[in-house]
Design a protein around this motif. Structure first.
Motif, PDB file in Angstrom:
ATOM      1  N   SER A 182      60.615 -24.947  61.528  1.00 47.44           N
ATOM      2  CA  SER A 182      59.206 -25.327  61.386  1.00 47.44           C
ATOM      3  C   SER A 182      58.640 -24.815  60.062  1.00 47.44           C
ATOM      4  CB  SER A 182      58.408 -24.739  62.556  1.00 47.44           C
ATOM      5  OG  SER A 182      57.052 -25.052  62.414  1.00 47.44           O
ATOM      6  N   GLY A 183      58.015 -25.709  59.311  1.00 52.54           N
ATOM      7  CA  GLY A 183      57.393 -25.345  58.047  1.00 52.54           C
ATOM      8  C   GLY A 183      58.308 -25.444  56.838  1.00 52.54           C
ATOM      9  N   CYS A 184      59.597 -25.643  57.049  1.00 52.59           N
ATOM     10  CA  CYS A 184      60.522 -25.757  55.927  1.00 52.59           C
ATOM     11  C   CYS A 184      60.355 -27.136  55.291  1.00 52.59           C
ATOM     12  CB  CYS A 184      61.964 -25.564  56.394  1.00 52.59           C
ATOM     13  SG  CYS A 184      63.178 -25.704  55.049  1.00 52.59           S
ATOM     14  N   THR A 185      60.332 -27.176  53.972  1.00 53.11           N
ATOM     15  CA  THR A 185      60.150 -28.444  53.269  1.00 53.11           C
ATOM     16  C   THR A 185      61.446 -28.997  52.694  1.00 53.11           C
ATOM     17  OG1 THR A 185      59.631 -27.266  51.216  1.00 53.11           O
ATOM     18  CG2 THR A 185      57.774 -27.881  52.639  1.00 53.11           C
ATOM     19  N   TRP A 186      62.595 -28.409  53.048  1.00 55.74           N
ATOM     20  CA  TRP A 186      63.885 -28.830  52.517  1.00 55.74           C
ATOM     21  C   TRP A 186      64.292 -30.199  53.037  1.00 55.74           C
ATOM     22  CZ3 TRP A 186      68.400 -29.856  55.234  1.00 55.74           C
ATOM     23  CH2 TRP A 186      69.563 -30.010  54.475  1.00 55.74           C
TER      24      TRP A 186
END
Length: 105
Positions: free
Chosen positions: A84-88
Motif C-alpha cells: 500500500s502506497g508504493c508507486t513502483w
C-alpha cells in the motif's frame, strides 16, 4: 457437525504463502477456505480474471501458463507493487527495495 477452525487448513495457508512468496511481484496468492481453492490475483495493469485451482501445484502451473499470454496480449501492462502506497511499476518483473513512496507535501 464439526466446527471449522483455521488450524484445520494450516497446510493450505502455508502452501498459499509459499506460492505468494514465489510469485509476489506479479500475483497476490491466497487460500479461500470457503471455496476450498487457491486463488491468484494479477497485480499488473491489465484486467485479468483471477486464477484458481484446488491444489497449490495446479495454481502454480496456471500462473506459469498465464504469464506468457499476458506478456503477448498486454505488452504495455505494468506490474504494480502490492504494498500500500508504493508507486513502483515496471514492464519487467523486477525486485525493488525500498518501495518508492509519493513525495509528501
Amino acid at each position: 457437525m464439526v466446527r471449522w477452525d483455521v488450524s484445520m487448513d494450516r497446510a493450505q495457508y502455508t502452501a498459499a504463502e509459499q506460492l505468494h512468496q514465489r510469485h509476489q511481484r506479479l500475483w497476490w496468492v491466497m487460500w479461500a477456505p470457503g471455496s476450498r481453492r487457491f486463488f491468484a490475483f494479477y497485480q499488473g495493469g491489465a484486467e485479468i480474471e483471477p486464477l484458481s485451482d484446488s491444489t497449490p501445484e495446479g495454481l502454480d502451473d496456471r500462473i506459469r501458463r498465464a504469464q506468457p499470454v499476458i506478456v503477448r496480449t498486454h505488452p504495455a501492462s505494468h506490474w504494480c507493487c502490492p504494498v500500500s502506497g508504493c508507486t513502483w511499476t515496471s514492464i519487467n518483473p523486477t525486485i525493488h527495495a525500498p518501495c518508492p513512496r509519493p513525495a509528501s507535501r
